[in-house]
Design an enzyme around this catalytic site. Structure first.
Site, PDB file in Angstrom:
ATOM      1  N   TYR A 163      22.477  19.933 -57.560  1.00 45.51           N
ATOM      2  CA  TYR A 163      23.801  20.258 -57.454  1.00 45.51           C
ATOM      3  C   TYR A 163      24.223  21.643 -57.135  1.00 45.51           C
ATOM      4  CZ  TYR A 163      23.660  21.917 -62.598  1.00 45.51           C
ATOM      5  OH  TYR A 163      23.523  22.563 -63.487  1.00 45.51           O
ATOM      6  N   GLU A 164      25.433  21.906 -56.566  1.00 43.95           N
ATOM      7  CA  GLU A 164      25.927  23.022 -55.644  1.00 43.95           C
ATOM      8  C   GLU A 164      24.954  23.336 -54.524  1.00 43.95           C
ATOM      9  OE1 GLU A 164      28.436  23.999 -56.550  1.00 43.95           O
ATOM     10  OE2 GLU A 164      28.614  23.422 -58.929  1.00 43.95           O
ATOM     11  N   GLY A 165      24.809  22.101 -54.054  1.00 44.58           N
ATOM     12  CA  GLY A 165      23.823  22.210 -52.595  1.00 44.58           C
ATOM     13  C   GLY A 165      22.395  21.915 -52.905  1.00 44.58           C
TER      14      GLY A 165
END
Length: 538
Positions: free
Chosen positions: A401-403
């Protein structure tokens, strides 16, 4: 054995400048972090395993988190810890960013699921302050300061994860000074929960045409409740079942003409949202650090008492090597993340370059340390009662997550390495040089070798038409360069540690067993980008 807060305070002293202002100067930060560590140990950690087993439930369109976390949030707010990262001018405590990052580690190590739900507030507040009007910021942040509201970040849609230009959620002005949002968002952490009375969703929605791509996106503040107390038109479609962080809701949300207000100018939503996203990426890096540190502490404690062949397994060479690697990853990745946090408001070009590097390196470190921790415990590591398997499960999400870490690699190789006319990479090289300038001895020699390997790989990546195939090894190499610089600082400050011999022994392990990987990674980049060469460095 040193505690998490001992290691944090040593690292802050080794890699960050002294805090110049009260109450953080002259021991104030240490007092605050020791008090917070006591809170996380006494109040938060006991909720971890039980909330993981219970998980979240969705009934009647509402998500319920485990009961111990509801009580925990009330205590968290009562003690004022929720205000630690909020700006002082809006009623928060306004702690320095390294202190905020250190508190994130302590909270995550105690209960990742709780930390992730409450931990989106600081980044949301930064985005609001950066883009909202003064009146709007004061009004929106008031609910964070009171503890009345928690935050979400609503970007991802089915088919529009890493490609935000494909976002289909729309926002239209309703003629009464408000906007109406319609569309669906997926993988929304804390998208619904029963800890806070309200939720403030920061939503990226399209105000322009699809042809405008990301230039047609704007940022909106959309509260779960309307001013009269009724529910806004935000519907929970599902709560995802996941490998880890079972007690944290991950929701699919439908915005059905939900009332919202624009934050910043139309068309500048992605820029505004990236303020929150970049802060969140450093927060995720600290989650990786938290898991690495906790995995090492549990494995080291077990290995010190488990005997085989008449001696503790910690004294067996193979186990000792695993513990050294875990400790090196925890200490070095913590130093990277705290150093990056320190520069968040003072060196934006460096932070732009360093953020994807730190996010990927620290989360990889957390997963690696968790895996090694299971190995140290053997069959016991595979059992829930020892905690390592939950650390392994919970940490795995941090690389996604968050890239994803693959996206971080592509961002570094394709956008940042040659971006802003070389300002980003220039700031990174300058900072690495500043750190290494006063170093001497074996560490300085090794750092010079790492830097030389990195420079050759950098030139190969810059010269490639499409560097994508080498992006991941180059990201790993860049992370190891940063890691090596931090270990120069840590080793130089060894006498300030609770156990100086531990720091020196671990630094030696880093040089002997970890940094030699840099040569191989550099050669891999060169071979992948130019198959006609043998890849060997000059």
């Amino acid at each position: 054995m040193t505690t998490a807060v001992d290691d944090i305070l040593f690292t802050l002293a080794a890699v960050c400048a002294p805090f110049p202002h009260e109450p953080w100067a002259a021991g104030g930060a240490a007092d605050a972090l020791r008090a917070f560590a006591e809170f996380t140990e006494d109040a938060v950690a006991p909720t971890n395993a039980v909330s993981d087993r219970t998980g979240c439930s969705l009934a009647g369109g509402r998500v319920s988190m485990p009961a111990p976390l509801v009580d925990l949030y009330a205590k968290y707010v009562e003690l004022g810890w929720h205000k630690l990262a909020l700006p002082e001018e809006h009623g928060g405590i306004g702690a320095p960013e390294p202190v905020v990052a250190a508190a994130t580690e302590l909270l995550c190590a105690a209960n990742h699921a709780f930390q992730i739900v409450v931990g989106l507030v600081p980044g949301s507040a930064r985005a609001i302050v950066a883009s909202a009007t003064g009146e709007q910021a004061a009004r929106l942040l008031a609910d964070y300061v009171s503890g009345e509201a928690l935050a979400t970040m609503c970007l991802t849609e089915a088919g529009a994860g890493s490609d935000l230009s494909a976002i289909r959620t729309t926002a239209r002005a309703d003629g009464n000074g408000k906007w109406r949002i319609s569309g669906e968002k997926i993988f929304i952490t804390g998208g619904d929960q029963n800890l806070s009375n309200r939720i403030l969703h920061l939503v990226l929605a399209r105000t322009g045409t699809p042809q405008e791509g990301t230039r047609g996106l704007s940022l909106f503040a959309c509260s779960s409740h309307l001013p009269d107390g009724s529910r806004n038109a935000v519907k929970v479609l599902r709560n995802e079942e996941k490998l880890g962080i079972h007690a944290a809701p991950t929701c699919q949300l439908a915005f059905e003409g939900a009332e919202a207000e624009i934050v910043g100018a139309p068309g500048e939503g992605l820029k505004a949202m990236f303020v929150m996203m970049n802060h969140a990426r450093l927060e995720v890096a600290m989650q990786g650090v938290a898991h690495a540190g906790e995995a090492h502490r549990r494995a080291a404690a077990y290995a010190a008492t488990r005997t085989q062949g008449g001696r503790a397994i910690a004294d067996h060479g193979d186990v000792r090597a695993m513990l050294l690697e875990m400790d090196a990853l925890a200490l070095g990745s913590r130093a990277m993340a705290l150093h990056a946090a320190e520069t968040l408001d003072t060196n934006p070009a460096f932070v732009e370059f360093a953020t994807p590097v730190v996010k990927a390196f620290c989360t990889d470190a957390g997963s690696r340390a968790a895996d090694l921790g299971i190995q140290v415990l053997g069959g016991y590591g595979y059992l829930p009662e020892y905690g390592l398997e939950q650390i392994w499960r919970d940490c795995r999400i941090t690389r996604l997550y968050e890239g994803t870490n693959g996206i971080m690699a592509m961002t570094l190789a394709r956008r940042l390495l040659g971006g802003a006319d070389g300002a980003y990479v220039g700031a990174f090289i300058e900072e690495m040089g500043r750190i290494a300038r006063d170093a001497a001895g074996e560490g300085a020699v090794t750092f010079g070798e790492v830097l030389g390997a990195w420079e050759e790989a950098r030139d190969a990546v810059l010269g490639a038409e499409d560097p994508g195939i080498a992006a991941t090894p180059f990201l790993r190499l860049t992370g190891l360069l940063y890691f090596a610089a931090m270990w120069l600082r840590l080793e130089a400050a060894a006498n300030r540690a609770a156990d100086p011999d531990r720091i020196r022994a671990t630094a030696q392990y880093v040089r002997a067993a970890m940094l030699p990987q840099c040569q191989t990674l550099a050669e891999t980049c060169i071979r992948l980008l130019n198959p006609r060469t043998d890849g060997r460095l000059a």
